[in-house]
Design an enzyme around this catalytic site. Structure first.
Site, short mmCIF file in Angstrom:
data_model
loop_
_atom_site.label_atom_id
_atom_site.label_comp_id
_atom_site.label_asym_id
_atom_site.label_seq_id
_atom_site.Cartn_x
_atom_site.Cartn_y
_atom_site.Cartn_z
CB SER A 108 -0.91 0.03 1.21
OG SER A 108 -2.04 -0.76 0.97
CE LYS A 119 -3.69 0.91 -1.17
NZ LYS A 119 -4.30 0.34 0.04
#
Ligand code: GLN
Length: 324
Positions: free
Chosen positions: A67, A70
């Site tokens: 993540s 992101k």
């Protein structure tokens, strides 16, 4: 070594030694390939905007960015499509829910923000290209410029996540239903999975964070990688949403924009000063690295990095470091 650099290295070594003993948390296994990580690994790297590096432990160990891709993908989407168009696809409100929750903002039917999976898949749909491999190559090229070395995909992790990513597929089809992403659902998911499978080490991540801190310019090459006028939006989202349902606690205690990933990395940006990256694969219930949070909390406190700190060196870290 100046007295200031010696002191910073000592603080990093101290934090590493202190939390090496902590054994809480569990390595993520819902992407089976992530379960192969060594739970003992623990690395720290701090990179300043003038390219100085401070490291401890397993800072050279590679792991997938997960993540933590992101914020960078969000920056690329803003650069390619502008704020208004991106906002039509993704909101900027903290969700208060888990990173992988299957939900959209009921008021808008958009994902709450680009730091959770739904928002990141919507962003992937905006930056993907035809053929999909071209969009992945563009992402890798930009990330490599920020890291200052050529970054690659861990094909085994990509395959593992592609085989098991049904929850993300559910989120993507929900968004397709509401017209948030286009009909290339599989292509958007492939772009997202590939971004998450990019290999980095703590130095790379700290350098990428320092590039954001340095108004988009790589501290290593001096090259402009990101449009500096858009970085403030990325840092704001990291500050309010970067640690999912621990985002408020993080902002309160550590006080700097940051992003975590299920591989066990966390990176933080101290604007105009430095980037920090910590890697330790054992995660807490929110999917954030246990030792990563502890280490960042101590570093922010010892180095006075909290955004609203006024008694210490946070806002003038570089002056202190450079002895001004
Ligand atoms: N690739 C992971 C997923 O989509 C990323 C999640 C994370 O790092 N929190 O589930």
């Amino acid at each position: 070594m100046t007295p200031a650099t010696t002191q910073i290295q000592e603080i990093i070594d101290e934090v590493h030694t202190k939390y090496k003993k902590v054994d809480d948390g569990t390595v993520a296994t819902y992407i089976p390939e992530l379960g192969r990580a060594n739970p003992q690994d623990f690395g720290i790297c701090l990179a300043t905007v003038d390219g100085q590096l401070f490291t401890a432990g397993d800072w050279e160990r590679e792991f997938t960015i997960q993540s933590m891709c992101k914020p960078f993908a969000f920056q690329m989407a803003l650069e390619q499509h502008g704020m208004q168009k991106v906002r039509q696809h993704v909101g900027v409100e903290p969700s208060g829910d888990a990173f992988n929750s299957i939900e959209l903002d009921p008021k808008t039917t958009r994902p709450f923000n680009a730091m959770i999976n739904a928002g990141a898949i919507a962003i992937a749909s905006l930056i993907k290209q035809t053929p999909t491999e071209a969009g992945i190559a563009a992402f890798l090229a930009t990330m490599s410029r920020a890291a200052g070395r050529t970054l690659t995909i861990d094909e085994a992790v990509l395959e593992s996540e592609t085989l098991t990513g049904n929850r993300n597929r559910a989120i993507a089809y929900l968004m397709r239903n509401f017209g948030i992403i286009d009909e290339g659902v599989n292509e958007s998911l492939h772009q997202y999975f590939a971004q998450c499978s990019m290999l980095v080490n703590c130095r790379d991540l700290a350098m990428m964070a320092a590039t954001l801190a340095n108004m988009g310019r790589s501290p290593v090459s001096g090259e402009s990688v990101f449009d500096f006028q858009l970085i403030k939006y990325v840092l704001t989202l990291m500050f309010t949403c970067g640690l999912y349902d621990y985002a408020g606690g993080w902002a309160y205690e550590v006080g700097v924009p940051a992003k975590s990933g299920v591989s066990g990395g966390i990176f933080a940006v101290v604007n105009r000063q430095l980037g920090i990256a910590v890697y330790s694969p054992k995660l807490d219930a929110q999917g954030n690295s246990v030792r990563g949070i502890l280490a960042c909390r101590d570093l922010a406190s010892h180095l006075g990095l909290h955004s609203f700190e006024f008694t210490n060196t946070g806002s003038n870290f570089m002056q202190w470091l450079c002895g001004d």
